[in-house]
Design a protein around this motif. Sequence first.
Motif, mmCIF file in Angstrom:
data_model
loop_
_atom_site.group_PDB
_atom_site.id
_atom_site.type_symbol
_atom_site.label_atom_id
_atom_site.label_comp_id
_atom_site.label_asym_id
_atom_site.label_seq_id
_atom_site.Cartn_x
_atom_site.Cartn_y
_atom_site.Cartn_z
ATOM 1 N N GLU A 133 -4.166 27.911 -12.816
ATOM 2 C CA GLU A 133 -3.799 26.911 -13.950
ATOM 3 C C GLU A 133 -4.437 28.176 -14.721
ATOM 4 O O GLU A 133 -5.000 28.708 -14.915
ATOM 5 N N VAL A 134 -3.246 27.211 -15.712
ATOM 6 C CA VAL A 134 -3.352 27.676 -16.985
ATOM 7 C C VAL A 134 -4.598 25.539 -18.021
ATOM 8 O O VAL A 134 -3.216 25.798 -17.470
ATOM 9 N N ASP A 135 -4.999 25.801 -19.233
ATOM 10 C CA ASP A 135 -5.507 24.917 -19.854
ATOM 11 C C ASP A 135 -5.633 23.678 -18.578
ATOM 12 O O ASP A 135 -5.021 22.375 -19.237
ATOM 13 N N ARG A 136 -5.837 23.470 -17.212
ATOM 14 C CA ARG A 136 -5.426 22.591 -16.838
ATOM 15 C C ARG A 136 -4.320 21.954 -16.527
ATOM 16 O O ARG A 136 -4.124 20.535 -15.863
ATOM 17 N N ARG A 137 -3.531 23.223 -16.121
ATOM 18 C CA ARG A 137 -1.781 22.886 -16.378
ATOM 19 C C ARG A 137 -1.992 23.568 -14.794
ATOM 20 O O ARG A 137 -2.428 25.459 -15.130
ATOM 21 N N VAL A 138 -1.595 23.223 -13.719
ATOM 22 C CA VAL A 138 -1.287 24.135 -12.626
ATOM 23 C C VAL A 138 -0.016 24.342 -11.990
ATOM 24 O O VAL A 138 0.736 23.205 -12.148
ATOM 25 N N ALA A 139 1.211 25.287 -12.275
ATOM 26 C CA ALA A 139 1.779 25.954 -11.315
ATOM 27 C C ALA A 139 1.597 26.238 -10.407
ATOM 28 O O ALA A 139 1.079 27.432 -9.499
ATOM 29 N N GLU A 140 2.314 26.414 -9.148
ATOM 30 C CA GLU A 140 2.660 25.952 -7.620
ATOM 31 C C GLU A 140 4.220 26.750 -7.620
ATOM 32 O O GLU A 140 5.403 26.232 -7.645
ATOM 33 N N SER A 141 3.625 28.333 -7.246
ATOM 34 C CA SER A 141 5.020 28.627 -6.773
ATOM 35 C C SER A 141 5.231 28.963 -5.138
ATOM 36 O O SER A 141 3.830 28.379 -4.647
ATOM 37 N N GLN A 142 6.694 29.194 -5.541
ATOM 38 C CA GLN A 142 6.777 29.548 -3.209
ATOM 39 C C GLN A 142 7.661 30.443 -3.448
ATOM 40 O O GLN A 142 7.963 30.728 -4.405
ATOM 41 N N PRO A 143 8.180 31.101 -2.502
ATOM 42 C CA PRO A 143 9.365 31.948 -2.341
ATOM 43 C C PRO A 143 10.909 31.850 -2.884
ATOM 44 O O PRO A 143 11.208 30.957 -3.016
ATOM 45 N N GLY A 144 11.189 32.488 -3.810
ATOM 46 C CA GLY A 144 12.656 32.236 -4.046
ATOM 47 C C GLY A 144 11.988 31.710 -5.975
ATOM 48 O O GLY A 144 13.301 31.365 -6.513
ATOM 49 N N LYS A 145 10.678 31.056 -6.284
ATOM 50 C CA LYS A 145 10.852 30.597 -7.786
ATOM 51 C C LYS A 145 9.802 31.474 -8.415
ATOM 52 O O LYS A 145 9.356 32.998 -8.299
ATOM 53 N N LEU A 146 10.670 31.822 -9.571
ATOM 54 C CA LEU A 146 9.289 33.147 -11.228
ATOM 55 C C LEU A 146 8.666 32.042 -11.565
ATOM 56 O O LEU A 146 8.932 31.442 -12.372
ATOM 57 N N GLU A 147 7.809 32.705 -11.729
ATOM 58 C CA GLU A 147 6.442 32.778 -12.497
ATOM 59 C C GLU A 147 6.344 33.524 -13.234
ATOM 60 O O GLU A 147 6.771 34.109 -14.023
ATOM 61 N N LEU A 148 6.083 32.932 -14.533
ATOM 62 C CA LEU A 148 5.917 33.193 -16.037
ATOM 63 C C LEU A 148 4.636 33.102 -16.973
ATOM 64 O O LEU A 148 4.138 31.924 -16.635
ATOM 65 N N ARG A 149 3.265 33.935 -16.550
ATOM 66 C CA ARG A 149 2.501 33.546 -17.180
ATOM 67 C C ARG A 149 1.979 34.709 -18.388
ATOM 68 O O ARG A 149 2.553 36.822 -18.050
ATOM 69 N N SER A 150 1.332 34.671 -19.276
ATOM 70 C CA SER A 150 0.662 36.052 -19.946
ATOM 71 C C SER A 150 -0.845 36.395 -19.295
ATOM 72 O O SER A 150 -1.461 35.779 -19.338
ATOM 73 N N LEU A 151 -0.736 37.873 -19.521
ATOM 74 C CA LEU A 151 -2.839 37.573 -19.737
ATOM 75 C C LEU A 151 -3.061 38.286 -20.992
ATOM 76 O O LEU A 151 -4.714 38.028 -20.675
ATOM 77 N N GLY A 152 -2.839 37.718 -21.742
ATOM 78 C CA GLY A 152 -3.224 37.049 -22.908
ATOM 79 C C GLY A 152 -4.316 36.327 -23.216
ATOM 80 O O GLY A 152 -4.712 35.316 -23.960
ATOM 81 N N TYR A 153 -3.872 35.103 -22.109
ATOM 82 C CA TYR A 153 -4.832 33.533 -21.869
ATOM 83 C C TYR A 153 -5.523 33.410 -20.819
ATOM 84 O O TYR A 153 -5.357 34.423 -19.297
ATOM 85 N N PRO A 154 -7.231 33.297 -20.133
ATOM 86 C CA PRO A 154 -7.780 33.039 -19.437
ATOM 87 C C PRO A 154 -7.058 32.272 -18.098
ATOM 88 O O PRO A 154 -5.746 31.383 -18.380
ATOM 89 N N PHE A 155 -6.735 32.369 -16.629
ATOM 90 C CA PHE A 155 -6.562 31.687 -15.728
ATOM 91 C C PHE A 155 -7.284 31.775 -14.821
ATOM 92 O O PHE A 155 -8.220 32.410 -14.484
ATOM 93 N N ARG A 156 -6.751 30.540 -13.461
ATOM 94 C CA ARG A 156 -7.552 31.237 -12.814
ATOM 95 C C ARG A 156 -6.648 30.700 -11.507
ATOM 96 O O ARG A 156 -6.106 29.743 -11.442
ATOM 97 N N GLY A 157 -6.723 31.035 -9.994
ATOM 98 C CA GLY A 157 -5.493 30.631 -8.695
ATOM 99 C C GLY A 157 -6.600 30.774 -7.573
ATOM 100 O O GLY A 157 -7.118 31.743 -8.079
ATOM 101 N N ARG A 158 -5.416 30.613 -6.974
ATOM 102 C CA ARG A 158 -5.527 30.988 -5.349
ATOM 103 C C ARG A 158 -4.130 31.121 -4.409
ATOM 104 O O ARG A 158 -3.419 30.660 -4.875
ATOM 105 N N SER A 159 -4.382 32.523 -3.907
ATOM 106 C CA SER A 159 -2.979 32.604 -2.750
ATOM 107 C C SER A 159 -2.835 32.993 -1.606
ATOM 108 O O SER A 159 -3.918 32.773 -0.830
#
Length: 380
Positions: A133-159
Amino acid sequence: MDTKGQDGAPAKQSPNRDRRRWPREAPSHKEAAPSLMPALKPLSFSTLELAPEVQFAAWQAHVAPLVEIRLPDNKSLEDGFPATHTAWNLGGMLIVEQRAAAHSYMRSAAKLRSSSIDHWYIVLPHTGQSWTEVDRRVAESQPGKLELRSLGYPFRGRSTESESLVLYLPRDLFADAAATLDANNNSILSGNFANLLIDYVDSVATRLRSLTADDLPRIVHATRSMIIACLAPPAEHAAAAEQLASVTLMERARRYVQNNLDAARLTPDSMCRALGVSRSRLYQLFEPSGGVLHYIQSRRLLAAHIALSDPADSRRIVEIAEAFGFSSPANFSRAFSKEFGYSPREGRSTVVLPRPAHSVSLAEHDKGSSFEGWLKALGS
């Protein structure tokens, strides 16, 4: 394989030109040595050899520069936390092969205030899933899909338990496309360009142990170009597609040469048939590398040099020459001496050190000999 020009005629050499490109003496610590050997040395971390009850704390400390992590509610420290982390420093990019048990993670605003790390990172999961989750928007990843994310913004999640390939790229590498990447922060990349990038990244990952120093800046540049192409607006897709096609074709061509160095008929014609391209397209592709025949011969000479300097390889020089496509011992000796500045016999006892990775000096490498050090030095 005889030394010839691309049109098949014997290559001419100026009589005044010194054919010894390098001195006969073994390079000293102060001299730049030719990049004959693999340039990358992995930085590995694992909890597998630790007692189960301390595994999670060890992993927690290892990833602390990036995120704070917690165990799932149904897990305890006694359950253990099997994880492995192998990092490769390409100078302008880090590639990490990672396996980890299920956990939750957070990069808080407080951690951002105390951290100078603001890189972009791309995750390619091979197994498992994650929700970020970044800014209340959740990205759901799965095998074979690329995630793009910045370490310059707060985020949280689970794996869940997962195995992933992760790329860390400095923000400055995308200075001319910062707005485009920011607009796509915490997104899942999809489409043909993303699939091409996945194929390319997986291909690079399989060759990390054999890459030379000269390969590294090209790989970083190609990766950057392909990421930007994935995010390009439709109006720019034609140009992006052409660039991606060239990058992908060149990688296929390099792999073909590397896999067929010992083939008796490794020629431009055999490459054209294998790659499905015309001779003019192949020559255009290898023009920056000095031509197709020059590239093939250089890779064969490199492989022969590595074999000659391997104490475990007891083959005679002529046998090694024949194994890599040189039918004439005299031609092999001339080409080898011209390439490296000493004879094959001298090469048998010469220790040639690899050059450090692009933009990473030996001193910087020593100072940054931890994953946190590599992260902090990336892009500087």
